[in-house]
Design a protein around this motif. Structure first.
Motif, mmCIF file in Angstrom:
data_model
loop_
_atom_site.group_PDB
_atom_site.id
_atom_site.type_symbol
_atom_site.label_atom_id
_atom_site.label_comp_id
_atom_site.label_asym_id
_atom_site.label_seq_id
_atom_site.Cartn_x
_atom_site.Cartn_y
_atom_site.Cartn_z
ATOM 1 N N SER A 156 0.859 -1.176 0.000
ATOM 2 C CA SER A 156 0.000 0.000 0.000
ATOM 3 C C SER A 156 0.900 1.232 0.000
ATOM 4 C CB SER A 156 -0.905 0.004 1.231
ATOM 5 O OG SER A 156 -1.648 1.203 1.263
ATOM 6 N N TRP A 157 1.238 1.691 -1.200
ATOM 7 C CA TRP A 157 2.216 2.775 -1.291
ATOM 8 C C TRP A 157 1.726 4.059 -0.641
ATOM 9 C CZ3 TRP A 157 2.051 7.471 -3.876
ATOM 10 C CH2 TRP A 157 0.985 7.671 -4.751
ATOM 11 N N HIS A 172 2.510 3.784 3.024
ATOM 12 C CA HIS A 172 3.935 3.782 3.359
ATOM 13 C C HIS A 172 4.659 5.066 2.953
ATOM 14 C CE1 HIS A 172 3.653 -0.260 4.788
ATOM 15 N NE2 HIS A 172 3.122 -0.655 3.642
ATOM 16 N N ALA A 173 4.072 5.803 2.020
ATOM 17 C CA ALA A 173 4.663 7.076 1.593
ATOM 18 C C ALA A 173 3.556 8.127 1.511
ATOM 19 C CB ALA A 173 5.366 6.917 0.251
ATOM 20 N N TYR A 206 2.049 10.479 -1.652
ATOM 21 C CA TYR A 206 0.665 10.340 -2.087
ATOM 22 C C TYR A 206 -0.064 11.698 -2.034
ATOM 23 C CZ TYR A 206 -4.196 8.906 -2.327
ATOM 24 O OH TYR A 206 -5.511 8.793 -2.685
ATOM 25 N N PHE A 230 2.619 4.020 -10.336
ATOM 26 C CA PHE A 230 2.441 3.608 -8.942
ATOM 27 C C PHE A 230 1.489 2.408 -8.867
ATOM 28 C CE2 PHE A 230 3.783 7.965 -7.533
ATOM 29 C CZ PHE A 230 4.756 7.568 -6.631
ATOM 30 N N THR A 286 2.955 -0.887 -10.618
ATOM 31 C CA THR A 286 4.102 -1.425 -9.881
ATOM 32 C C THR A 286 3.684 -2.060 -8.558
ATOM 33 O OG1 THR A 286 5.516 0.244 -10.892
ATOM 34 C CG2 THR A 286 6.372 -0.855 -8.928
ATOM 35 N N THR A 287 2.736 -1.450 -7.874
ATOM 36 C CA THR A 287 2.310 -1.976 -6.563
ATOM 37 C C THR A 287 1.127 -2.942 -6.673
ATOM 38 O OG1 THR A 287 0.850 -0.091 -6.128
ATOM 39 C CG2 THR A 287 3.146 0.073 -5.362
#
Length: 165
Positions: A18-19, A22-23, A27, A148, A151-152
């Motif tokens: 979960s990008w 984590h960032a 986001y 994003f 890739t995730t």
């Protein structure tokens, strides 16, 4: 779709991470950039651009989101469906929309070459400099979102229009 409706299909894939969780600052910056890029652009045109870039990038998550947003903005199913074959379906779109779609392809598929002068000039005929800059920014932003999501391995199918806006 309900569980009953999806029981006949293969199971959903699992996202890699979960990008946004984590960032969160990245986001939030992307959300702000997206909002800034859309200023002054017609909502339906903005969604057509996002759908076309997402088709080219094979981003199922963004296709799910932006087709739903396009429908909510009043876009027709026929124009959304024809978008993947726009060169054979030009009569579904205005000259301005075609210029934006063509520019979207040129900016999205840079590995094929570069943004040809004639594509850029055609877009410049249909958008003033501010609008053209906003359009280019919108194309670049959706390409970033696509990267994003792909890739995730974000999972499509759960978005409802306006959920992130």
């Amino acid at each position: 779709m309900t569980t009953e409706e999806t029981s006949q299909y293969v199971p959903e894939h699992t996202p890699r991470l979960s990008w946004a969780q984590h960032a969160p600052e990245v986001y939030k910056a992307m959300v702000r950039l997206d909002g800034a890029a859309r200023k002054g652009l017609d909502a339906r045109l903005f969604e057509l651009v996002k759908i076309r870039a997402s088709q080219l990038n094979h981003c199922a998550y963004c296709l799910d989101m932006h087709t739903k947003d396009a429908l909510a903005a009043g876009e027709s199913i026929a124009r959304i469906v024809q978008l993947s074959a726009w060169e054979e379906s030009k009569h579904f779109y205005t000259e301005q929309e075609l210029a934006a779609i063509e520019l979207t392809e040129a900016v999205t598929v840079l590995t094929d070459s570069f943004v040809p002068d004639e594509v850029y000039e055609r877009a410049a005929k249909h958008f003033d400099e501010v609008q053209l800059t906003q359009l280019i920014a919108s194309i670049i932003v959706i390409n970033s979102w696509n990267r994003f999501a792909v890739t995730t391995r974000m999972v499509p199918g759960h978005y409802t229009p306006g959920q992130h806006g």
